[in-house]
Design a protein around this motif. Structure first.
Motif, PDB file in Angstrom:
ATOM      1  N   GLU A  78       0.824  -1.204   0.000  1.00 46.63           N
ATOM      2  CA  GLU A  78       0.000   0.000   0.000  1.00 46.63           C
ATOM      3  C   GLU A  78       0.861   1.258   0.000  1.00 46.63           C
ATOM      4  O   GLU A  78       0.601   2.203  -0.747  1.00 46.63           O
ATOM      5  CB  GLU A  78      -0.930  -0.003   1.212  1.00 46.63           C
ATOM      6  CG  GLU A  78      -1.871   1.187   1.254  1.00 46.63           C
ATOM      7  CD  GLU A  78      -3.005   1.016   2.251  1.00 46.63           C
ATOM      8  OE1 GLU A  78      -3.703   2.021   2.521  1.00 46.63           O
ATOM      9  OE2 GLU A  78      -3.209  -0.111   2.756  1.00 46.63           O
ATOM     10  N   LEU A 102      -3.529  -7.474  -4.621  1.00 49.41           N
ATOM     11  CA  LEU A 102      -4.066  -6.116  -4.599  1.00 49.41           C
ATOM     12  C   LEU A 102      -4.831  -5.879  -5.895  1.00 49.41           C
ATOM     13  O   LEU A 102      -4.260  -5.958  -6.987  1.00 49.41           O
ATOM     14  CB  LEU A 102      -2.956  -5.080  -4.448  1.00 49.41           C
ATOM     15  CG  LEU A 102      -3.418  -3.615  -4.497  1.00 49.41           C
ATOM     16  CD1 LEU A 102      -4.398  -3.298  -3.371  1.00 49.41           C
ATOM     17  CD2 LEU A 102      -2.227  -2.657  -4.470  1.00 49.41           C
ATOM     18  N   LYS A 158       0.900   4.070  -3.128  1.00 49.27           N
ATOM     19  CA  LYS A 158       0.577   5.462  -2.795  1.00 49.27           C
ATOM     20  C   LYS A 158       1.756   6.388  -3.121  1.00 49.27           C
ATOM     21  O   LYS A 158       1.574   7.479  -3.690  1.00 49.27           O
ATOM     22  CB  LYS A 158       0.226   5.576  -1.309  1.00 49.27           C
ATOM     23  CG  LYS A 158      -1.131   4.998  -0.918  1.00 49.27           C
ATOM     24  CD  LYS A 158      -1.376   5.144   0.584  1.00 49.27           C
ATOM     25  CE  LYS A 158      -2.707   4.562   1.008  1.00 49.27           C
ATOM     26  NZ  LYS A 158      -3.857   5.351   0.525  1.00 49.27           N
ATOM     27  N   GLU A 207      -7.620   4.596   2.694  1.00 52.67           N
ATOM     28  CA  GLU A 207      -7.012   3.331   3.074  1.00 52.67           C
ATOM     29  C   GLU A 207      -7.539   2.219   2.171  1.00 52.67           C
ATOM     30  O   GLU A 207      -8.722   2.191   1.840  1.00 52.67           O
ATOM     31  CB  GLU A 207      -7.328   2.993   4.530  1.00 52.67           C
ATOM     32  CG  GLU A 207      -6.587   3.845   5.544  1.00 52.67           C
ATOM     33  CD  GLU A 207      -6.793   3.346   6.963  1.00 52.67           C
ATOM     34  OE1 GLU A 207      -7.341   2.235   7.116  1.00 52.67           O
ATOM     35  OE2 GLU A 207      -6.413   4.060   7.897  1.00 52.67           O
ATOM     36  N   PHE A 208      -6.670   1.314   1.787  1.00 50.91           N
ATOM     37  CA  PHE A 208      -7.082   0.212   0.933  1.00 50.91           C
ATOM     38  C   PHE A 208      -7.920  -0.786   1.751  1.00 50.91           C
ATOM     39  O   PHE A 208      -7.637  -1.044   2.910  1.00 50.91           O
ATOM     40  CB  PHE A 208      -5.869  -0.506   0.350  1.00 50.91           C
ATOM     41  CG  PHE A 208      -5.038   0.324  -0.606  1.00 50.91           C
ATOM     42  CD1 PHE A 208      -5.377   1.642  -0.897  1.00 50.91           C
ATOM     43  CD2 PHE A 208      -3.912  -0.218  -1.213  1.00 50.91           C
ATOM     44  CE1 PHE A 208      -4.601   2.411  -1.777  1.00 50.91           C
ATOM     45  CE2 PHE A 208      -3.143   0.535  -2.092  1.00 50.91           C
ATOM     46  CZ  PHE A 208      -3.486   1.853  -2.368  1.00 50.91           C
TER      47      PHE A 208
END
Length: 459
Positions: free
Chosen positions: A260, A375, A264, A300-301
Motif C-alpha cells: 500500500e 491487490l 501510494k 485506506e485500501f
C-alpha cells in the motif's frame, strides 16, 4: 553552445538570451517573409516555435522543410506574442540535419493505436506515446528511489534459470542445440545442451530474491520476466517487467502495508513530477484519472479474505461471464467489480485456497488456505500478487510433494529453510499494469516500447 532542452525553456520566467535547440519538426508554414516551425525534442509534451526570416542564407532550403525533419536551431529566446506559448526562438541559424520525405507516416492528425503499433519505432514521436514513455522512465526512477530511501538492496536476478517459480509450465526454453539435429533425433538431449540441463527464461525473480532477503534483510529485483502464454488479451504480454520486493522478518500484514505504501508513493510521485504528461491522459484518454489517483493516495485500501470476496460476488446482482464459486481463481471481471463497483477503491484479498496457489506460500493454521495476498485496483484488476512465504522446511516439502514438484532442482531453495530460516514475505507488481492504471491506457502493448506478443516480435 550547449544544447537547450524544451522542458527547461518552459520553466523559465525570464529571457535566456541565445539558445541552441535540436529536435524534429512537427509542423511548418510560411507567412510573408517568415517561416514558422514547431519543433519538439522529446523532453516535453510542448513544442517550441521557431521563426526563420528570409534573410537567412539557406532560407530557400528552410521553405522545403517537411514534417519529421531533424534540425539544429540557434537564435534568441524571446517572449512570444502568440497564444498558447510562452517563448519562441528568433532563429539566426538553422542547420537542416536530415530532411524527412513525404512518406513520413506521422502527419498532423490523430492516428489509431492499432496503426501506431505497426510503426512502434516511430510512435514515441507522437504526443501520446512520448508522454507515456517519459512517464515510464520517471516511474522507473521513482521505484529505485523508494527502495533506496527505505534501505533495500537491489538484486539483479538471473534471466536464465532452471527453475519454474510459478509451476505453470508456460516457459520459453533456452537452448544452444541445433534444431535440425533435434528434429533428426526426435528429442532434446539436455545433457548435451549448453547448461547440461533444461533451462528457460525466468517468469519471476522471487526465488532468487528470497535467498538474498535471508542474507541482506530487505531486497528487491526489478527487471524483465517472460511467459509463453498464448494469450492475446489487452493485459498480457510475453515479455513484461516485474517489481519484486522481498522482506525478511515480515508477515502477511507487513507485506500488505508495504504494498500500500509503495503504490501510494509512486502515484504521488507521478502527480508531482509528470503533471503535464498525465494531464494529456486525463483530457484525452480517461477523464476519471484524477479522481482515481486521489482515491489511491488519500483512502485506506480495503482488506478482506478470499472467502468474503466470493460471498460478495455471489450475492451481487451482477451478471458475470465466468461463474463465481469458492475454490476458483477470480477472473478480471470479478476483480474489477470488487475494486471499481463494490468498494470503489483498491482492495487487498488474502487467504486463498491452497489448491489455486503456488507451493511456496505459507500454509495457514486452518490447513485449507495459504497466506496469499492480491491487490486489486479499479480499471486493471490485479496489480500486485504476493504472499508470506513458507519458512518451515517440513511444510514446504509436503507442499512440493502434493504438487508433484521434484526436490532436486530446488535443493538450494530448500537449504534456505534448513539453515537459519525466518518468516519472510514479498510480492510482484506488474510494472506495465501500474502504468496502465495511472495513464488510462487500456492495452499493455501501448505502455511497452516494443511489445512482445504471440506471433509478433517486430522491431
Amino acid at each position: 553552445m550547449e544544447r537547450t532542452k524544451i522542458n527547461i525553456l518552459e520553466g523559465m520566467d525570464h529571457s535566456l538570451g541565445r539558445v541552441l535547440v535540436k529536435g524534429w519538426v512537427r509542423t511548418r508554414r510560411d507567412a510573408g517573409k517568415f517561416s514558422f516551425m514547431e519543433i519538439n525534442d522529446g523532453s516535453s509534451l510542448k513544442n517550441i516555435q521557431v521563426i526563420a526570416n528570409e534573410d537567412l542564407g539557406n532560407y530557400p532550403d528552410i521553405q522545403k522543410i517537411t514534417t519529421g525533419t531533424s534540425l539544429a536551431v540557434e537564435g534568441e529566446m524571446v517572449a512570444s506574442p502568440g497564444k498558447g506559448q510562452k517563448w519562441e526562438i528568433q532563429a539566426d541559424h538553422v542547420d537542416i540535419i536530415d530532411i524527412a520525405p513525404d512518406t513520413y507516416p506521422l502527419q498532423k492528425k490523430r492516428h489509431s493505436d492499432e496503426f501506431l503499433r505497426t510503426i512502434a519505432h516511430l510512435r514515441p514521436r507522437t504526443n501520446k506515446y512520448g508522454a507515456a514513455f517519459r512517464i515510464r522512465s520517471e516511474m522507473c526512477y521513482a521505484i529505485h528511489k523508494f527502495y533506496r530511501d527505505k534501505g533495500f538492496r537491489y538484486l539483479t536476478s538471473p534471466l536464465i534459470t532452471g527453475s519454474d517459480c510459478e509451476g505453470a509450465g508456460e516457459l520459453f526454453r533456452v537452448t544452444s542445440l541445433d534444431p535440425a539435429e533435434v528434429a533428426k533425433q526426435g528429442k532434446m538431449d539436455f545433457a548435451r545442451d549448453f547448461f547440461g540441463q533444461e533451462s528457460n527464461l525466468t517468469v519471476s525473480g522471487q526465488l532468487s530474491a528470497e535467498m538474498f532477503a535471508l542474507a541482506l534483510g530487505d531486497v528487491y529485483t526489478f527487471g524483465p520476466t517472460f511467459r509463453a502464454e498464448n494469450s492475446n488479451t489487452s493485459r498480457h504480454a510475453a515479455e513484461f517487467w516485474m517489481l519484486e520486493p522481498e522482506m525478511a522478518f515480515c508477515d502477511l500484514q507487513g507485506n500488505m502495508d508495504h504494498g500500500e505504501e509503495l503504490v501510494k508513493t509512486l502515484v504521488a510521485h507521478a502527480m508531482d513530477n509528470c503533471e503535464e504528461d498525465l494531464a494529456l491522459f486525463s483530457k484525452f484518454v480517461d477523464k476519471g484519472l484524477p479522481k482515481l489517483m486521489d482515491t489511491i493516495i488519500h483512502q485506506e485500501f480495503q482488506r478482506l479474505t478470499y472467502a468474503e470476496a466470493i460471498d460478495i460476488l455471489e450475492k451481487s446482482k451482477k451478471k458475470f461471464e465466468f461463474k463465481v464459486e469458492y475454490g476458483v481463481d477470480l477472473q478480471s471481471e470479478h476483480e474489477r467489480f470488487l475494486a471499481e463497483e463494490h468498494f470503489q477503491k483498491p482492495v487487498f484479498l488474502i487467504d486463498y485456497p491452497r489448491e489455486i496457489k503456488p507451493f511456496y506460500m505459507r500454509m495457514n493454521d486452518d490447513g485449507k488456505t495459504v497466506a496469499a495476498m492480491d491487490l486489486l485496483v479499479p480499471r486493471i484488476g490485479e496489480l500486485i500478487g504476493g504472499s508470506q512465504r513458507e519458512e518451515r522446511l517440513d511444510r514446504l516439502e509436503t507442499r512440493m510433494e502434493e504438487m508433484n514438484l521434484p526436490r532436486d532442482p530446488y535443493w538450494w531453495y530448500l537449504d534456505s529453510r534448513r539453515y537459519g530460516s525466518v518468516p519472510h514475505s514479498g510480492f510482484g507488481m506488474g510494472f506495465e499494469r501500474f502504468l496502465m492504471m495511472i495513464t488510462g491506457i487500456s492495452n499493455i502493448r501501448d505502455v511497452i516500447p516494443f511489445p512482445r506478443t504471440p506471433g509478433s516480435i517486430d522491431f
